[in-house]
Design a protein around this motif. Sequence first.
Motif, PDB file in Angstrom:
ATOM      1  N   ARG A  22       0.831  -1.205   0.000  1.00  0.00           N
ATOM      2  CA  ARG A  22       0.000   0.000   0.000  1.00  0.00           C
ATOM      3  C   ARG A  22       0.868   1.259   0.000  1.00  0.00           C
ATOM      4  N   SER A  23       1.974   1.242   0.739  1.00  0.00           N
ATOM      5  CA  SER A  23       2.863   2.408   0.781  1.00  0.00           C
ATOM      6  C   SER A  23       3.459   2.685  -0.594  1.00  0.00           C
ATOM      7  N   GLY A  24       3.892   1.606  -1.274  1.00  0.00           N
ATOM      8  CA  GLY A  24       4.465   1.767  -2.608  1.00  0.00           C
ATOM      9  C   GLY A  24       3.449   2.285  -3.609  1.00  0.00           C
ATOM     10  N   LEU A  25       2.247   1.697  -3.580  1.00  0.00           N
ATOM     11  CA  LEU A  25       1.194   2.124  -4.499  1.00  0.00           C
ATOM     12  C   LEU A  25       0.721   3.544  -4.188  1.00  0.00           C
ATOM     13  N   SER A  26       0.678   3.892  -2.903  1.00  0.00           N
ATOM     14  CA  SER A  26       0.281   5.251  -2.515  1.00  0.00           C
ATOM     15  C   SER A  26       1.265   6.280  -3.038  1.00  0.00           C
ATOM     16  N   THR A  27       2.554   5.925  -3.018  1.00  0.00           N
ATOM     17  CA  THR A  27       3.580   6.826  -3.544  1.00  0.00           C
ATOM     18  C   THR A  27       3.378   7.057  -5.036  1.00  0.00           C
ATOM     19  N   VAL A  28       3.120   5.963  -5.762  1.00  0.00           N
ATOM     20  CA  VAL A  28       2.863   6.072  -7.197  1.00  0.00           C
ATOM     21  C   VAL A  28       1.639   6.944  -7.447  1.00  0.00           C
ATOM     22  N   LYS A  29       0.600   6.729  -6.657  1.00  0.00           N
ATOM     23  CA  LYS A  29      -0.643   7.487  -6.807  1.00  0.00           C
ATOM     24  C   LYS A  29      -0.422   8.983  -6.586  1.00  0.00           C
ATOM     25  N   GLN A  30       0.308   9.326  -5.534  1.00  0.00           N
ATOM     26  CA  GLN A  30       0.530  10.747  -5.219  1.00  0.00           C
ATOM     27  C   GLN A  30       1.379  11.437  -6.273  1.00  0.00           C
ATOM     28  N   ILE A  31       2.307  10.715  -6.868  1.00  0.00           N
ATOM     29  CA  ILE A  31       3.133  11.281  -7.941  1.00  0.00           C
ATOM     30  C   ILE A  31       2.290  11.484  -9.201  1.00  0.00           C
ATOM     31  N   LEU A  32       1.369  10.542  -9.442  1.00  0.00           N
ATOM     32  CA  LEU A  32       0.571  10.549 -10.660  1.00  0.00           C
ATOM     33  C   LEU A  32      -0.492  11.647 -10.684  1.00  0.00           C
ATOM     34  N   ILE A  33      -0.997  12.032  -9.500  1.00  0.00           N
ATOM     35  CA  ILE A  33      -2.108  12.995  -9.439  1.00  0.00           C
ATOM     36  C   ILE A  33      -1.757  14.344 -10.091  1.00  0.00           C
ATOM     37  N   PRO A  34      -0.704  15.059  -9.655  1.00  0.00           N
ATOM     38  CA  PRO A  34      -0.402  16.343 -10.310  1.00  0.00           C
ATOM     39  C   PRO A  34      -0.035  16.192 -11.783  1.00  0.00           C
ATOM     40  N   TYR A  35       0.592  15.062 -12.111  1.00  0.00           N
ATOM     41  CA  TYR A  35       0.932  14.804 -13.514  1.00  0.00           C
ATOM     42  C   TYR A  35      -0.326  14.689 -14.365  1.00  0.00           C
ATOM     43  N   SER A  36      -1.333  13.957 -13.863  1.00  0.00           N
ATOM     44  CA  SER A  36      -2.577  13.783 -14.594  1.00  0.00           C
ATOM     45  C   SER A  36      -3.381  15.076 -14.649  1.00  0.00           C
ATOM     46  N   LEU A  37      -3.335  15.861 -13.583  1.00  0.00           N
ATOM     47  CA  LEU A  37      -4.020  17.156 -13.583  1.00  0.00           C
ATOM     48  C   LEU A  37      -3.424  18.085 -14.631  1.00  0.00           C
ATOM     49  N   GLU A  38      -2.116  18.042 -14.757  1.00  0.00           N
ATOM     50  CA  GLU A  38      -1.449  18.879 -15.761  1.00  0.00           C
ATOM     51  C   GLU A  38      -1.827  18.429 -17.167  1.00  0.00           C
ATOM     52  N   PRO A 183      -7.012  13.174 -16.594  1.00  0.00           N
ATOM     53  CA  PRO A 183      -6.657  14.080 -17.705  1.00  0.00           C
ATOM     54  C   PRO A 183      -7.880  14.553 -18.494  1.00  0.00           C
ATOM     55  N   ILE A 184      -8.995  13.798 -18.426  1.00  0.00           N
ATOM     56  CA  ILE A 184     -10.220  14.185 -19.131  1.00  0.00           C
ATOM     57  C   ILE A 184     -11.114  15.046 -18.241  1.00  0.00           C
ATOM     58  N   LEU A 185     -11.244  14.649 -16.976  1.00  0.00           N
ATOM     59  CA  LEU A 185     -12.183  15.306 -16.055  1.00  0.00           C
ATOM     60  C   LEU A 185     -11.546  16.410 -15.218  1.00  0.00           C
ATOM     61  N   GLY A 186     -10.226  16.454 -15.145  1.00  0.00           N
ATOM     62  CA  GLY A 186      -9.545  17.482 -14.360  1.00  0.00           C
ATOM     63  C   GLY A 186      -9.703  17.277 -12.861  1.00  0.00           C
ATOM     64  N   VAL A 187      -9.884  18.372 -12.141  1.00  0.00           N
ATOM     65  CA  VAL A 187      -9.988  18.329 -10.680  1.00  0.00           C
ATOM     66  C   VAL A 187     -11.190  17.490 -10.240  1.00  0.00           C
ATOM     67  N   THR A 188     -12.274  17.571 -10.988  1.00  0.00           N
ATOM     68  CA  THR A 188     -13.455  16.759 -10.678  1.00  0.00           C
ATOM     69  C   THR A 188     -13.107  15.272 -10.698  1.00  0.00           C
ATOM     70  N   GLY A 189     -12.281  14.885 -11.640  1.00  0.00           N
ATOM     71  CA  GLY A 189     -11.842  13.500 -11.727  1.00  0.00           C
ATOM     72  C   GLY A 189     -11.038  13.082 -10.513  1.00  0.00           C
ATOM     73  N   TYR A 190     -10.218  13.990 -10.003  1.00  0.00           N
ATOM     74  CA  TYR A 190      -9.428  13.688  -8.803  1.00  0.00           C
ATOM     75  C   TYR A 190     -10.342  13.469  -7.604  1.00  0.00           C
ATOM     76  N   VAL A 191     -11.355  14.326  -7.461  1.00  0.00           N
ATOM     77  CA  VAL A 191     -12.318  14.169  -6.364  1.00  0.00           C
ATOM     78  C   VAL A 191     -13.064  12.846  -6.506  1.00  0.00           C
TER      79      VAL A 191
END
Length: 220
Positions: A22-38, A183-191
């Motif tokens: 879970r720690s490893g996957l959480s790290t990947v997830k947190q890195i991916l979020i701003p990248y996908s928002l951009e 990347p399609i939904l933006g911030v709404t997608g993150y929520v």
Amino acid sequence: MPSPKKRILRVSIPVAFASYIRSGLSTVKQILIPYSLERSGINCTSAISKYGIITGMVMPIIYLPSVFIESFSSLLIPEFSRYFAKKDYKRAKQITKFILLLTLLFCIFLNILFFVFSKNISILIYKNDSISTYLKTLSFVISFLYIDIVIDSILKGLDKQVSVMINVIDLIVSICFIYFFVPILGVTGYVVSIFLSEVLNFVLSALVLYNAFKTNYNSN
């Protein structure tokens, strides 16, 4: 009968292994979020800003009352272990229903509190109401989040710590959703991804608990 050392390892190793995954996957997830928002068209500064608002400002408030739940839940593990050792499954089911009801009532209180007073809480803590909308929206995730914490502790007490490991599935699904849909939904997608992760995590845990009582303890 297994030695105490083997019994301890049988419990601790799956729990530790699940935590590492879970720690490893959480790290990947947190890195991916701003990248996908951009990738959704938001510039880098705005992407980091939105990510920081939700992850660094809203979610800590959502998680804050969980200190009471987590402290209480840690006490459930030895208590349910005692029921499991005595094969007192009827009592285990009764206590489970009572605890989940109390947790649900606590969650409903927090839902109402955060939904109604989101603006007041935002101003009180951050001196502005910039997070009030996100706080109001994410208040609905509290019930799934907090009840899941309780269920996980009960499962560990009932010697179902290996089954708890399936909860990494929610992170895998969440990572896929963030990569393909944010990347399609933006911030709404993150929520939406936060809701998806917590609801899926809750459903998986609840199914494991239900099956545990149904298959092993039904005769009681």
